[in-house]
Design a protein around this motif. Structure first.
Motif, short mmCIF file in Angstrom:
data_model
loop_
_atom_site.label_atom_id
_atom_site.label_comp_id
_atom_site.label_asym_id
_atom_site.label_seq_id
_atom_site.Cartn_x
_atom_site.Cartn_y
_atom_site.Cartn_z
N ALA A 158 0.85 -1.19 0.00
CA ALA A 158 0.00 0.00 0.00
C ALA A 158 0.89 1.24 0.00
CB ALA A 158 -0.89 -0.01 1.24
N TRP A 159 0.55 2.19 -0.86
CA TRP A 159 1.23 3.48 -0.85
C TRP A 159 0.26 4.52 -1.41
CZ3 TRP A 159 1.32 0.85 -5.36
CH2 TRP A 159 1.37 1.57 -6.54
N SER A 160 0.56 5.77 -1.20
CA SER A 160 -0.29 6.82 -1.74
C SER A 160 0.57 7.76 -2.57
CB SER A 160 -1.02 7.58 -0.64
OG SER A 160 -0.09 8.21 0.23
N GLY A 161 -0.09 8.41 -3.51
CA GLY A 161 0.61 9.34 -4.38
C GLY A 161 -0.36 10.37 -4.91
N ALA A 162 0.18 11.42 -5.47
CA ALA A 162 -0.64 12.51 -5.99
C ALA A 162 -1.49 12.02 -7.17
CB ALA A 162 0.24 13.66 -6.42
N ALA A 163 -2.75 12.41 -7.14
CA ALA A 163 -3.68 12.09 -8.22
C ALA A 163 -3.89 13.35 -9.06
CB ALA A 163 -5.01 11.63 -7.63
N PRO A 164 -4.46 13.21 -10.26
CA PRO A 164 -4.68 14.39 -11.11
C PRO A 164 -5.50 15.50 -10.43
CG PRO A 164 -4.98 12.39 -12.39
CD PRO A 164 -4.79 11.97 -10.95
N ASP A 182 -4.18 13.04 -2.51
CA ASP A 182 -3.55 11.72 -2.51
C ASP A 182 -4.51 10.63 -2.94
OD1 ASP A 182 -1.01 12.43 -1.82
OD2 ASP A 182 -1.10 11.73 0.24
N MET A 183 -3.98 9.69 -3.72
CA MET A 183 -4.73 8.49 -4.12
C MET A 183 -4.11 7.32 -3.38
SD MET A 183 -7.03 6.82 -5.87
CE MET A 183 -7.58 7.82 -7.24
N PRO A 184 -4.93 6.50 -2.70
CA PRO A 184 -4.39 5.29 -2.08
C PRO A 184 -4.29 4.18 -3.14
CG PRO A 184 -6.71 5.55 -1.52
CD PRO A 184 -6.33 6.73 -2.36
N TYR A 185 -3.11 3.65 -3.30
CA TYR A 185 -2.86 2.58 -4.26
C TYR A 185 -2.53 1.28 -3.54
CZ TYR A 185 -2.27 6.24 -7.79
OH TYR A 185 -2.46 7.30 -8.63
N LEU A 186 -2.91 0.18 -4.16
CA LEU A 186 -2.48 -1.16 -3.74
C LEU A 186 -1.79 -1.78 -4.94
CD1 LEU A 186 -5.51 -2.73 -1.84
CD2 LEU A 186 -3.32 -2.05 -0.88
N LEU A 187 -0.64 -2.36 -4.72
CA LEU A 187 0.08 -3.08 -5.77
C LEU A 187 0.13 -4.54 -5.38
CD1 LEU A 187 1.91 -3.18 -8.31
CD2 LEU A 187 3.85 -2.75 -6.77
N GLY A 188 -0.38 -5.41 -6.24
CA GLY A 188 -0.31 -6.85 -6.04
C GLY A 188 0.61 -7.45 -7.08
N TYR A 189 1.44 -8.40 -6.66
CA TYR A 189 2.37 -9.06 -7.57
C TYR A 189 2.85 -10.35 -6.92
CZ TYR A 189 5.83 -7.03 -4.43
OH TYR A 189 6.55 -6.67 -3.31
N SER A 190 3.52 -11.18 -7.71
CA SER A 190 4.14 -12.40 -7.20
C SER A 190 5.65 -12.26 -7.28
CB SER A 190 3.70 -13.61 -8.03
OG SER A 190 4.41 -14.78 -7.60
N LEU A 191 6.33 -12.98 -6.40
CA LEU A 191 7.79 -13.02 -6.46
C LEU A 191 8.28 -13.87 -7.63
CD1 LEU A 191 8.75 -13.43 -2.69
CD2 LEU A 191 8.52 -11.32 -4.02
N GLY A 192 7.40 -14.68 -8.21
CA GLY A 192 7.80 -15.54 -9.32
C GLY A 192 8.50 -16.80 -8.86
N ASP A 193 8.27 -17.18 -7.59
CA ASP A 193 9.01 -18.29 -6.99
C ASP A 193 8.25 -19.61 -6.96
OD1 ASP A 193 7.14 -17.40 -5.16
OD2 ASP A 193 8.56 -17.24 -3.49
N ALA A 194 7.23 -19.76 -7.80
CA ALA A 194 6.52 -21.03 -7.87
C ALA A 194 7.38 -22.06 -8.59
CB ALA A 194 5.19 -20.87 -8.59
N GLU A 195 6.99 -23.31 -8.47
CA GLU A 195 7.76 -24.41 -9.05
C GLU A 195 8.07 -24.20 -10.53
OE1 GLU A 195 6.71 -28.95 -10.11
OE2 GLU A 195 6.41 -28.40 -8.01
#
Length: 168
Positions: free
Chosen positions: A23-29, A33-46
């Protein structure tokens, strides 16, 4: 017996690898502030990063989000199987197809922005980020470089999620 599926094997949650939400926030147009969520994988699956990316895309599409597609406005779609709970300084992202839950500690400025707006902007990317390990500090410039990269944004589903709270 012949299989009619184009997938070489059925979806397995383990194929997602380690999923992370930040979670982080940043300036919106509009200047606030806009609250953002970033979802991702580490890429560490088999199967490595390529298999992980495919599994993350499956998770997203199964939950009504499309990679590289239009912004999904969850504030107008109450049946969207993706939700955001904000409670006790935590942001909790949930999906129901299959059951998925990830949470992170949200910084005070993110909590203030989500309280003001009532929603957060989710960017959930199929691009893996092995450097973004849970529990390790992420320098703001590293987060900005990954989250703002065209490769990340084009490989992501984008959604506005209403922030729910537990009722007392």
């Amino acid at each position: 017996m012949t299989s009619t599926s184009s997938d070489p094997r059925p979806f397995r949650p383990a194929d997602l690898g380690t999923l992370v939400v930040l979670a982080w926030s940043g300036a919106a147009p509009d200047g606030s502030d806009m609250p953002y969520l970033l979802g991702y994988s580490l890429g560490d699956a088999e199967g490595g990063p390529e298999a992980t990316s495919a599994a993350v895309e499956h998770l997203l599409t199964s939950n009504g989000l499309r990679v590289g597609g239009d912004l999904v406005d969850g504030t107008t779609r109450p049946s969207l199987p993706v939700g955001l709970l904000v409670e006790a300084g935590q942001a909790v992202l949930t999906m129901t197809r299959p059951q998925f839950r990830a949470q992170c500690t949200a910084p005070p400025e993110w909590l203030a922005a989500v309280a003001e707006r009532g929603h957060a902007y989710l960017v959930f990317t199929t691009r893996t980020w092995p450097e973004g390990r849970p529990g390790a500090p992420v320098p703001p410039e590293a987060l900005a470089a990954f989250a703002g990269a065209d490769e990340t944004l084009h490989a992501a589903a984008h959604a506005v999620l209403p922030a729910r709270r537990l009722r007392g």
